[in-house]
Design a protein around this motif. Structure first.
Motif, PDB file in Angstrom:
ATOM      1  N   LEU A   1     -29.628 -75.177   5.089  1.00 20.33           N
ATOM      2  CA  LEU A   1     -28.545 -74.711   5.945  1.00 20.33           C
ATOM      3  C   LEU A   1     -28.321 -75.687   7.086  1.00 20.33           C
ATOM      4  O   LEU A   1     -29.235 -76.401   7.503  1.00 20.33           O
ATOM      5  CB  LEU A   1     -28.860 -73.331   6.535  1.00 20.33           C
ATOM      6  CG  LEU A   1     -28.670 -72.085   5.682  1.00 20.33           C
ATOM      7  CD1 LEU A   1     -28.954 -70.842   6.513  1.00 20.33           C
ATOM      8  CD2 LEU A   1     -27.278 -72.015   5.092  1.00 20.33           C
ATOM      9  N   HIS A   2     -27.093 -75.668   7.581  1.00 13.47           N
ATOM     10  CA  HIS A   2     -26.760 -76.430   8.788  1.00 13.47           C
ATOM     11  C   HIS A   2     -25.749 -75.599   9.574  1.00 13.47           C
ATOM     12  O   HIS A   2     -24.795 -75.079   8.990  1.00 13.47           O
ATOM     13  CB  HIS A   2     -26.159 -77.783   8.427  1.00 13.47           C
ATOM     14  CG  HIS A   2     -25.688 -78.555   9.612  1.00 13.47           C
ATOM     15  ND1 HIS A   2     -26.553 -79.124  10.521  1.00 13.47           N
ATOM     16  CD2 HIS A   2     -24.428 -78.855  10.038  1.00 13.47           C
ATOM     17  CE1 HIS A   2     -25.848 -79.738  11.466  1.00 13.47           C
ATOM     18  NE2 HIS A   2     -24.562 -79.584  11.193  1.00 13.47           N
ATOM     19  N   GLU A   3     -25.965 -75.451  10.852  1.00 13.52           N
ATOM     20  CA  GLU A   3     -25.070 -74.638  11.671  1.00 13.52           C
ATOM     21  C   GLU A   3     -24.066 -75.503  12.417  1.00 13.52           C
ATOM     22  O   GLU A   3     -24.403 -76.567  12.928  1.00 13.52           O
ATOM     23  CB  GLU A   3     -25.873 -73.795  12.665  1.00 13.52           C
ATOM     24  CG  GLU A   3     -26.622 -72.643  12.016  1.00 13.52           C
ATOM     25  CD  GLU A   3     -27.186 -71.678  13.041  1.00 13.52           C
ATOM     26  OE1 GLU A   3     -26.915 -70.470  12.939  1.00 13.52           O
ATOM     27  OE2 GLU A   3     -27.901 -72.146  13.950  1.00 13.52           O
ATOM     28  N   GLU A   4     -22.845 -74.988  12.479  1.00 13.42           N
ATOM     29  CA  GLU A   4     -21.759 -75.623  13.229  1.00 13.42           C
ATOM     30  C   GLU A   4     -21.189 -74.600  14.201  1.00 13.42           C
ATOM     31  O   GLU A   4     -21.146 -73.403  13.904  1.00 13.42           O
ATOM     32  CB  GLU A   4     -20.648 -76.095  12.284  1.00 13.42           C
ATOM     33  CG  GLU A   4     -21.049 -77.225  11.354  1.00 13.42           C
ATOM     34  CD  GLU A   4     -21.102 -78.568  12.062  1.00 13.42           C
ATOM     35  OE1 GLU A   4     -20.671 -78.637  13.234  1.00 13.42           O
ATOM     36  OE2 GLU A   4     -21.560 -79.541  11.429  1.00 13.42           O
ATOM     37  N   PRO A   5     -20.737 -75.042  15.385  1.00 17.50           N
ATOM     38  CA  PRO A   5     -20.124 -74.093  16.327  1.00 17.50           C
ATOM     39  C   PRO A   5     -18.851 -73.498  15.748  1.00 17.50           C
ATOM     40  O   PRO A   5     -18.083 -74.180  15.069  1.00 17.50           O
ATOM     41  CB  PRO A   5     -19.817 -74.962  17.554  1.00 17.50           C
ATOM     42  CG  PRO A   5     -20.652 -76.191  17.398  1.00 17.50           C
ATOM     43  CD  PRO A   5     -20.806 -76.408  15.928  1.00 17.50           C
ATOM     44  N   SER A   6     -18.628 -72.231  16.020  1.00 14.41           N
ATOM     45  CA  SER A   6     -17.399 -71.579  15.593  1.00 14.41           C
ATOM     46  C   SER A   6     -16.217 -72.180  16.339  1.00 14.41           C
ATOM     47  O   SER A   6     -16.323 -72.554  17.513  1.00 14.41           O
ATOM     48  CB  SER A   6     -17.485 -70.075  15.865  1.00 14.41           C
ATOM     49  OG  SER A   6     -16.234 -69.464  15.664  1.00 14.41           O
ATOM     50  N   ALA A   7     -15.087 -72.274  15.646  1.00 14.50           N
ATOM     51  CA  ALA A   7     -13.878 -72.813  16.288  1.00 14.50           C
ATOM     52  C   ALA A   7     -13.370 -71.884  17.370  1.00 14.50           C
ATOM     53  O   ALA A   7     -12.671 -72.312  18.290  1.00 14.50           O
ATOM     54  CB  ALA A   7     -12.796 -73.041  15.243  1.00 14.50           C
ATOM     55  N   GLU A   8     -13.717 -70.599  17.279  1.00 16.17           N
ATOM     56  CA  GLU A   8     -13.262 -69.616  18.258  1.00 16.17           C
ATOM     57  C   GLU A   8     -14.472 -68.958  18.907  1.00 16.17           C
ATOM     58  O   GLU A   8     -15.255 -68.298  18.245  1.00 16.17           O
ATOM     59  CB  GLU A   8     -12.392 -68.555  17.566  1.00 16.17           C
ATOM     60  CG  GLU A   8     -11.139 -69.117  16.937  1.00 16.17           C
ATOM     61  CD  GLU A   8     -10.311 -68.042  16.244  1.00 16.17           C
ATOM     62  OE1 GLU A   8     -10.700 -66.865  16.347  1.00 16.17           O
ATOM     63  OE2 GLU A   8      -9.307 -68.384  15.609  1.00 16.17           O
TER      64      GLU A   8
ATOM     65  N   PRO B   1     -23.363 -75.183   4.571  1.00 16.26           N
ATOM     66  CA  PRO B   1     -24.135 -76.115   3.734  1.00 16.26           C
ATOM     67  C   PRO B   1     -24.717 -77.264   4.541  1.00 16.26           C
ATOM     68  O   PRO B   1     -24.066 -77.810   5.435  1.00 16.26           O
ATOM     69  CB  PRO B   1     -23.101 -76.615   2.726  1.00 16.26           C
ATOM     70  CG  PRO B   1     -21.784 -76.436   3.410  1.00 16.26           C
ATOM     71  CD  PRO B   1     -21.926 -75.199   4.241  1.00 16.26           C
ATOM     72  N   HIS B   2     -25.942 -77.624   4.213  1.00 17.81           N
ATOM     73  CA  HIS B   2     -26.597 -78.771   4.843  1.00 17.81           C
ATOM     74  C   HIS B   2     -26.081 -80.054   4.189  1.00 17.81           C
ATOM     75  O   HIS B   2     -25.842 -80.086   2.978  1.00 17.81           O
ATOM     76  CB  HIS B   2     -28.112 -78.653   4.661  1.00 17.81           C
ATOM     77  CG  HIS B   2     -28.890 -79.570   5.528  1.00 17.81           C
ATOM     78  ND1 HIS B   2     -29.031 -80.915   5.256  1.00 17.81           N
ATOM     79  CD2 HIS B   2     -29.590 -79.332   6.678  1.00 17.81           C
ATOM     80  CE1 HIS B   2     -29.790 -81.468   6.198  1.00 17.81           C
ATOM     81  NE2 HIS B   2     -30.130 -80.540   7.073  1.00 17.81           N
TER      82      HIS B   2
END
Length: 400
Positions: free
Chosen positions: A61-68, A80-81
């Motif tokens: 897994l890889h986390e990204e900040p939410s656009a909102e 996905p990583h």
């Protein structure tokens, strides 16, 4: 209420929760935040945090900040990583094949496509070579191959393609020169895979009972219950196109007579205009007929309407038998539905029992285009991988 897992040790519980979390990320298309997933899975916040951390460390897994997001720390969305698992998917048609790579969350990336000569050797040889190239490219990230084929599949490997004269062709043997030992290969009927994709990522999502029809050179169809295509007692379902619905006795290459699929699809369009049909050839001519019909050519429009009427008549029979909530159509079924909608609807309504007509199921063209079979092939790989047993085989990479 906590989910009953069957786990008896802390290790088993952790493995179970890892698989559940990854499955949830995959099924939602990597669109839900960590807090939403925590709530969906009824996990303690601390448990979810530890799981996400460890799955990230394992390149899953890889986390990204939410656009909102509002004030404070951005909300994180697990996805996905960049070094994560990849499912290779192949769609083998009567006249060519296509390969794509799928990642956690369901996004697919086209990799290669080419025609073939219609023989098992001419189809599987180049396909095996292309798969070998991409297996080497992805290395340990590749967790399996899903292969969609245009005919019944027996024993998870033996393929029959009646238009090409294939009888019990061993797909695993055909690809053996390209697939290293130990690589998981999942072979399935293209219609069944397209139906699986429709249930996971299309208009059949959340539907309890549905029908999916895939039209190419002829027609395949399958009943979907609880999001799963029904394979039948021996696994060779998805053959609704070979029901004797035409009222005629014309022999079909499958060995039966009067098959519904003989009146629906590219071959039927060609035959209607007196053109040679069969052998997995004529796709471009069929597309040209559809294009002419769309421009108002009366001869082409008559061919399309004839196919649409046959499609509608058969759908009515299936609706009378199975009582689905929705009937979805992919491939050339979308063209027949959009261009021949009046003819299809008239034949459909004429064939319905009165009780069915009082509560019509939805008839809907697929929004997945021609990608349904590829998406379903990808799903078959992740269905095997996103389990405690499948995840134990994962060997993380530390860099792309």
């Amino acid at each position: 209420m906590r989910t009953v897992t069957g786990a008896t040790t802390s290790v088993e519980l952790r493995e179970h929760n890892r698989a559940r979390l990854l499955r949830a990320v995959h099924d939602c298309g990597a669109s839900r935040t960590r807090s939403q997933l925590t709530k969906d899975l009824d996990l303690a916040r601390g448990t979810a945090s530890v799981l996400v951390t460890r799955l990230s460390e394992d390149s899953l897994l890889h986390e990204e900040p939410s656009a909102e997001h509002g004030r404070g720390r951005p909300t994180q969305i697990p996805g996905p990583h960049p070094c994560g698992p990849v499912a290779l998917a192949a769609d083998l048609r009567e006249d060519g094949w296509e390969i794509a790579a799928g990642e956690l969350g369901g996004r697919i990336t086209p990799l290669a496509a080419r025609p073939h000569d219609g023989t098992p050797e001419g189809a599987f040889g180049p396909l095996a070579a292309a798969l070998r190239t991409h297996l080497q490219r992805y290395g340990s990230r590749a967790v399996g191959i899903g292969l969609a084929v245009p005919g019944p599949v027996r024993d998870d490997r033996l393929v029959d393609v009646s238009h090409l004269g294939w009888r019990a062709v061993d797909a695993s043997a055909g690809l053996a020169c390209g697939i290293p030992a130990g690589t998981r290969l999942h072979v399935g009927n293209d219609t069944a895979f397209a139906a699986l994709a429709e249930a996971r990522r299309g208009r059949m999502a959340g539907v309890q009972v549905g029908l999916h029809l895939h039209v190419d050179f002829d027609l395949g169809g399958v009943l979907v219950v609880g999001g799963r295509p029904l394979g039948g007692a021996t696994g060779v379902g998805a053959e609704f196109g070979h029901m004797p619905l035409t009222g005629r006795t014309d022999p079909c290459p499958c060995g039966a007579r009067g098959c519904w699929g003989m009146e629906v699809g590219a071959n039927a369009l060609l035959r209607h205009l007196g053109l040679a049909a069969g052998g997995g050839r004529g796709r471009d001519q069929a597309q040209a007929i559809l294009a002419r019909s769309g421009k108002g050519d009366p001869e082409a429009a008559a061919a399309v309407d004839a196919g649409a009427r046959a499609l509608g008549r058969g759908i009515a029979a299936l609706v009378n038998a199975h009582d689905p909530e929705i009937v979805t159509m992919s491939g050339l079924g979308v063209d027949l539905f959009t261009q021949g909608r009046a003819a299809l609807s008239e034949a459909f309504l004429a064939g319905l029992m009165r009780i069915r007509a009082e509560r019509l199921p939805e008839l809907a063209p697929s929004e997945l285009g021609w990608s349904g079979a590829l998406l379903g092939a990808m799903e078959s790989v992740f269905d095997a991988f996103l389990t405690p047993e499948g995840l134990r085989t994962w060997r993380p990479r530390t860099r792309p």
